[in-house]
Design an enzyme around this catalytic site. Structure first.
Site, PDB file in Angstrom:
ATOM      1  CG  HIS A 111      -1.994   0.990   1.185  1.00  0.00           C
ATOM      2  ND1 HIS A 111      -1.770   2.326   1.420  1.00  0.00           N
ATOM      3  CD2 HIS A 111      -3.310   0.865   0.881  1.00  0.00           C
ATOM      4  CE1 HIS A 111      -2.924   2.976   1.268  1.00  0.00           C
ATOM      5  NE2 HIS A 111      -3.870   2.122   0.939  1.00  0.00           N
ATOM      6  CD  GLU A 126      -5.575   1.334  -2.765  1.00  0.00           C
ATOM      7  OE1 GLU A 126      -6.726   1.039  -2.482  1.00  0.00           O
ATOM      8  OE2 GLU A 126      -4.761   1.770  -1.931  1.00  0.00           O
TER       9      GLU A 126
HETATM   10  P1  PGA Z   1      -9.937   5.573   0.649  1.00  0.00           P
HETATM   11  O1  PGA Z   1      -8.659   4.635   0.805  1.00  0.00           O
HETATM   12  O2  PGA Z   1     -11.087   4.713   0.205  1.00  0.00           O
HETATM   13  O3  PGA Z   1     -10.134   6.164   2.005  1.00  0.00           O
HETATM   14  O4  PGA Z   1      -9.600   6.591  -0.389  1.00  0.00           O
HETATM   15  C1  PGA Z   1      -8.411   3.577  -0.077  1.00  0.00           C
HETATM   16  C2  PGA Z   1      -7.161   2.849   0.332  1.00  0.00           C
HETATM   17  O5  PGA Z   1      -6.175   3.492   0.704  1.00  0.00           O
HETATM   18  O6  PGA Z   1      -7.125   1.602   0.326  1.00  0.00           O
END
Ligand code: PGA
Length: 219
Positions: A96, A145
């Site tokens: 992440h 992401e």
């Molecule tokens: P968010 O985060 O939905 O709060 O934008 C997504 C993530 O970081 O997995």
């Protein structure tokens, strides 16, 4: 119908009582007949609580960890290894952007983490920030992401996210390509209706069981 994965990433949120309430309330929503696969990734300390609740209530919810040690058992203070995680979870989020940055994860460490996950039959959900992010061998589930979309209320455009999925799937064998970043009940279908998007990774909006249930229904 395509397989759809809806993943809740609680990050470092909720206390013990809130985590217990969350699972009670969420399992009250009638999601028994959904074919969508629901994965909840709480902080490590709540995995055992959620696991017992899920077993006791015969729920189809699966659990995931938010990180994994790049080592096996041994002298690694503070680490939680794959064998330990496997007792409670089937999935693990790796790479992440928050752990890459805050824990200084390198590509080499992430490769080891994927290898530890695979050794222990845990499915890595490997986060990439764009199509050029290095992806280790063994990864079958990818979560795209983009950093600008995380926690900002400013999601990527579904067509652009789909394009990244197309590129990744043309380059390697991937089972599932997920999108993450400001997903909410109101926009989730814009992503999941895209041909190359097989699910979503949800941060902020997963902390409220009602909102997360709406995301699962609308996906
Ligand atoms: P968010 O985060 O939905 O709060 O934008 C997504 C993530 O970081 O997995």
């Amino acid at each position: 119908m395509k397989r759809l994965l809806i993943v809740a990433n609680w990050k470092s949120n909720l206390n013990r009582q809130e985590a217990g309430e969350w699972i009670k309330r969420f399992t009250n929503y009638d999601l028994r007949f959904t074919s969508k696969e629901i994965i909840v990734c709480p902080s490590f300390v709540y995995l055992p609580i959620l696991k017992s609740y899920i077993l006791d209530h015969k729920s189809a919810i699966k659990l995931g960890a938010q990180n994994i040690s790049s080592f096996g058992e041994g002298a690694h203070t503070g680490d939680i290894n794959g064998e330990q995680i496997k007792e409670f979870a089937d999935y693990v989020i790796i790479g992440h952007s928050e752990t890459r940055k805050e824990l200084n994860e390198t590509d080499e460490m992430l490769k080891e983490k994927v290898s530890e996950a695979c050794k222990n039959n845990l499915n890595p959900i490997y986060c990439i920030q764009d199509e050029s992010t290095l992806i280790p061998d063994g990864v079958k589930i990818i979560a795209y992401e983009p950093v600008f979309a995380i926690g900002t209320g400013n999601p990527d455009n579904p067509e652009d996210a789909n394009k990244v999925g197309e590129i990744i799937k043309s380059q390697r064998e991937v089972d599932l390509f997920l999108y993450g970043g400001s997903v909410i009940a109101e926009n989730v279908h814009e992503f999941t209706k895209m041909p190359e998007i097989d699910g979503v990774l949800v941060g902020g909006a997963s902390l409220d069981p009602h909102k997360f249930a709406e995301i699962v229904k609308n996906a």
